[in-house]
Design a protein around this motif. Structure first.
Motif, mmCIF file in Angstrom:
data_model
loop_
_atom_site.group_PDB
_atom_site.id
_atom_site.type_symbol
_atom_site.label_atom_id
_atom_site.label_comp_id
_atom_site.label_asym_id
_atom_site.label_seq_id
_atom_site.Cartn_x
_atom_site.Cartn_y
_atom_site.Cartn_z
ATOM 1 N N ILE A 1 0.876 -1.178 0.000
ATOM 2 C CA ILE A 1 0.000 0.000 0.000
ATOM 3 C C ILE A 1 0.909 1.223 0.000
ATOM 4 O O ILE A 1 0.668 2.221 -0.686
ATOM 5 N N ASP A 2 1.979 1.112 0.751
ATOM 6 C CA ASP A 2 3.003 2.156 0.816
ATOM 7 C C ASP A 2 3.609 2.425 -0.562
ATOM 8 O O ASP A 2 3.720 3.566 -0.990
ATOM 9 N N HIS A 3 3.984 1.352 -1.256
ATOM 10 C CA HIS A 3 4.643 1.551 -2.552
ATOM 11 C C HIS A 3 3.699 2.195 -3.563
ATOM 12 O O HIS A 3 4.090 3.084 -4.325
ATOM 13 N N ARG B 1 14.991 2.438 -4.303
ATOM 14 C CA ARG B 1 15.066 1.008 -3.958
ATOM 15 C C ARG B 1 13.893 0.579 -3.080
ATOM 16 O O ARG B 1 13.511 -0.575 -3.043
ATOM 17 N N HIS B 2 13.335 1.559 -2.386
ATOM 18 C CA HIS B 2 12.209 1.333 -1.497
ATOM 19 C C HIS B 2 11.069 0.576 -2.198
ATOM 20 O O HIS B 2 10.515 -0.366 -1.658
ATOM 21 N N ILE B 3 10.708 1.013 -3.396
ATOM 22 C CA ILE B 3 9.588 0.348 -4.078
ATOM 23 C C ILE B 3 10.049 -0.523 -5.237
ATOM 24 O O ILE B 3 9.263 -1.280 -5.782
ATOM 25 N N ASP C 1 2.277 2.098 9.958
ATOM 26 C CA ASP C 1 3.492 2.701 10.524
ATOM 27 C C ASP C 1 3.602 4.197 10.262
ATOM 28 O O ASP C 1 4.273 4.905 10.986
ATOM 29 N N HIS C 2 2.926 4.668 9.199
ATOM 30 C CA HIS C 2 2.991 6.101 8.851
ATOM 31 C C HIS C 2 2.032 6.360 7.706
ATOM 32 O O HIS C 2 1.595 5.432 7.029
ATOM 33 N N GLY C 3 1.766 7.642 7.466
ATOM 34 C CA GLY C 3 0.971 8.019 6.296
ATOM 35 C C GLY C 3 1.843 8.084 5.053
ATOM 36 O O GLY C 3 3.042 7.809 5.093
ATOM 37 N N ASN C 4 1.217 8.433 3.945
ATOM 38 C CA ASN C 4 1.987 8.491 2.707
ATOM 39 C C ASN C 4 1.288 9.372 1.682
ATOM 40 O O ASN C 4 0.088 9.228 1.442
ATOM 41 N N SER C 5 2.035 10.302 1.116
ATOM 42 C CA SER C 5 1.706 11.000 -0.135
ATOM 43 C C SER C 5 0.494 11.935 -0.058
ATOM 44 O O SER C 5 0.050 12.430 -1.084
ATOM 45 N N ASN D 1 5.988 11.127 -0.973
ATOM 46 C CA ASN D 1 6.741 10.830 0.252
ATOM 47 C C ASN D 1 5.829 10.439 1.413
ATOM 48 O O ASN D 1 4.635 10.717 1.386
ATOM 49 N N HIS D 2 6.446 9.848 2.427
ATOM 50 C CA HIS D 2 5.710 9.567 3.661
ATOM 51 C C HIS D 2 5.196 10.874 4.270
ATOM 52 O O HIS D 2 5.743 11.946 3.998
ATOM 53 N N THR D 3 4.180 10.751 5.115
ATOM 54 C CA THR D 3 3.600 11.917 5.774
ATOM 55 C C THR D 3 3.489 11.656 7.278
ATOM 56 O O THR D 3 3.656 10.513 7.731
ATOM 57 N N SER E 1 1.292 4.118 -2.927
ATOM 58 C CA SER E 1 1.096 5.521 -2.552
ATOM 59 C C SER E 1 2.305 6.362 -2.956
ATOM 60 O O SER E 1 2.149 7.466 -3.477
ATOM 61 N N HIS E 2 3.518 5.838 -2.746
ATOM 62 C CA HIS E 2 4.709 6.539 -3.264
ATOM 63 C C HIS E 2 4.545 6.809 -4.754
ATOM 64 O O HIS E 2 4.953 7.848 -5.255
ATOM 65 N N SER E 3 3.980 5.842 -5.468
ATOM 66 C CA SER E 3 3.806 5.965 -6.925
ATOM 67 C C SER E 3 2.590 6.796 -7.304
ATOM 68 O O SER E 3 2.328 6.963 -8.494
#
Ligand SMILES: [Zn+2]
Length: 529
Positions: free
Chosen positions: A297-299, A526-528, A340-344, A459-461, A301-303
């Protein structure tokens, strides 16, 4: 709560709604009744679960899961897939559940990355960004897994990312650099979790590792059952032996891609991996602690890829259905669900007069047939015209030649469309096109808005996160309020009668170690990737 209707994977009716009847047989052979997908869903629904030998904690993480995507998942699940409810919302509504709010900051920043966020849970201590279970100066911190394993508690990790990625890694690894995944793989082998399921085979594979070590062979000779693909995982007996399964060289594919691309049918779903994990771990007389992560879900959202984020959250909701089935047999289980955190800045924006087009605009994302990741792979080296066709096919909507040109430009190395650090391109450009573009409807006018999920960055939020706790003694954990992410360590320790306090550092003490490890753009990618 009606679990039976909602705890399997997407059923055939969902898929008909999603894709149109004609597309189903061609695109989704594995979802038809009697096939492995149906079998996997059956395992979840019936449980296949026996009475556990000890108590258990299931720690469920939607990584980088913005509250916007949680709401969007519920809307898609009920409004598009025709479910009465989502599993998550049923638990949120249940008066027996404990509902709280969790602060996510790390020692070094109001915006954390997954490494110190997960280490906060596993050690009870705040460390700096990019660092796993270690203080900024490198001193290792004892993790909850390391405290529990010697006491006979079985430890399991299930994820859709590489198993060496930060969220699972922080419960085992003491690296100050989360990117050292070959080394983290060795720490996984040294620790020997009872269950280890996810992606990241390249970090265990003799042919791919720089040092040529064959860590999978080492797991096998240490007595592990090794499942190399989905069939092997589903066929594996629910023995008490430890189990390792690495189903992809890097991350497990996005759910939307596994649903649509038969080449990915060897990868299991998160509910299937969770089922396999629970069937094993519950055989341990000393109980178990299992971390289950929907890591992508994180990746997505980064995208800025709204549909992939929603569908990976749908898969997480299916996983809660598996856990519901487990709890029916094993009510002495505590479930902690958080992010763990929000994102984007992921947000469903109001659109149209009085915002009244917002629901249909959100539902329009259902036309998506592939993640941006899979779409971009196919766009590499293609002309602007081919990019236009591919994006239209994969997103389910036509795009203009001018939009296709923007995507083509954004694919150029080093392209930056915004000041600041939009490192994920052309993803961010594609996300903006899907949210902003207006096109004539089939009658020529007026224009219709295609989508309405907007993003403030890649980015993370910093926003605090939902903390849902249910199951055994959920209300007695003191988690029905604003808590720190580090507080969850104490909850897990208490549940198993463990007392431990790790050392801490202040930000002032940590500062000299911060500049030494400034992270570059490649590391963020590299994260995603
Ligand atoms: Zn992230």
């Amino acid at each position: 709560m009606d679990n039976d209707a909602s705890n399997s994977g997407l059923n055939r009716r969902d898929m008909l709604r999603l894709l149109g009847a004609g597309a189903v047989a061609a695109l989704l052979p594995s979802l038809l009744p009697g096939t492995p997908e149906a079998r996997g869903a059956e395992i979840g629904r019936e449980g296949g679960f026996e009475r556990a030998k000890g108590q258990g904690i299931i720690f469920v993480v939607g990584d980088g899961m913005p509250t916007g995507v949680v709401r969007a998942m519920h809307e898609i699940r009920t409004g598009v897939f025709g479910r009465k409810d989502s599993n998550l919302y049923a638990r949120l509504r249940d008066p027996k559940s404990s509902l709280g709010y969790m602060a996510t900051a790390s020692l070094s920043s109001i915006v954390t990355d997954s490494a110190p966020a997960s280490a906060a849970w596993s050690t009870g201590v705040h460390t700096v960004n990019h660092t796993l279970a270690a203080l900024p100066d490198g001193r290792p911190l004892k993790t909850i897994f390391e405290l529990l394993k010697p006491r006979g508690v079985a430890c399991g990790l299930v994820t859709t990312t590489r198993v060496t990625h930060a969220t699972p890694a922080a419960w085992v690894s003491h690296q100050t650099d989360r990117d050292l995944e070959d080394a983290i793989a060795e720490e996984m082998l040294a620790f020997k979790p009872d269950v280890l399921l996810g992606g990241g085979r390249k970090h265990f594979d003799a042919a791919k590792r720089k040092d040529g070590k064959d860590l999978l062979a080492a797991f096998a000779s240490a007595g592990y059952d090794v499942a190399n693909d989905r069939d092997a995982l589903l066929a594996a007996p629910a023995s008490a032996k430890p189990l390792v399964g690495l189903f992809s060289s890097s991350h497990v594919a996005y759910y939307v891609d596994r649903l649509n691309d038969s080449n990915l049918s060897k990868q299991p779903s998160l509910p299937e991996m969770t089922t396999a994990a629970l069937r094993r771990l519950s055989k341990n007389p000393g109980g178990f602690l299992l971390q289950v992560e929907a890591g992508r879900i994180d990746h997505a959202s980064h995208s800025n890829d709204a549909w992939s984020a929603i569908m990976d959250t749908v898969e997480l909701d299916d996983t809660l259905g598996v856990i519901d089935a487990y709890l029916k047999v094993n009510p002495r289980t505590l479930v902690i669900f958080t992010s763990d955190h929000g994102n984007s800045g992921w947000g469903v924006n109001g659109t149209g007069p009085e915002y009244n087009d917002a629901t249909s605009a959100l539902r329009s994302y259902r036309a998506g047939k592939a993640s941006f990741e899979a779409t971009i792979k196919r766009m590499k080296g293609k002309s602007v015209g081919e990019i236009q066709t591919l994006m239209a096919e994969m997103s389910g909507y036509p795009i203009s030649p001018a939009d296709a040109e923007l995507v083509a430009q954004a694919m150029q190395p080093g392209f930056k469309s915004f000041p600041g650090d939009f490192v994920y391109q052309p993803d961010a450009t594609m996300g903006r096109i899907l949210a902003d573009s207006q096109y004539p409807d089939k009658h020529g006018a007026p224009t219709v808005r295609r989508g309405n999920v907007g993003f403030t960055s890649c980015n993370h939020t910093a926003e605090d996160q939902l903390l849902l706790v249910y199951g055994h003694k959920a209300k007695e954990q003191g988690l029905d309020r604003l808590v720190a992410n580090t507080d969850l360590f104490g909850v897990m320790c208490r549940a198993f009668g463990v007392h431990h306090a790790n050392p801490t550092m202040t930000l002032a003490e940590a500062r000299p170690f911060l500049l030494a490890k400034a992270v570059d753009t490649e590391s963020l990618r590299r994260h995603i990737a």
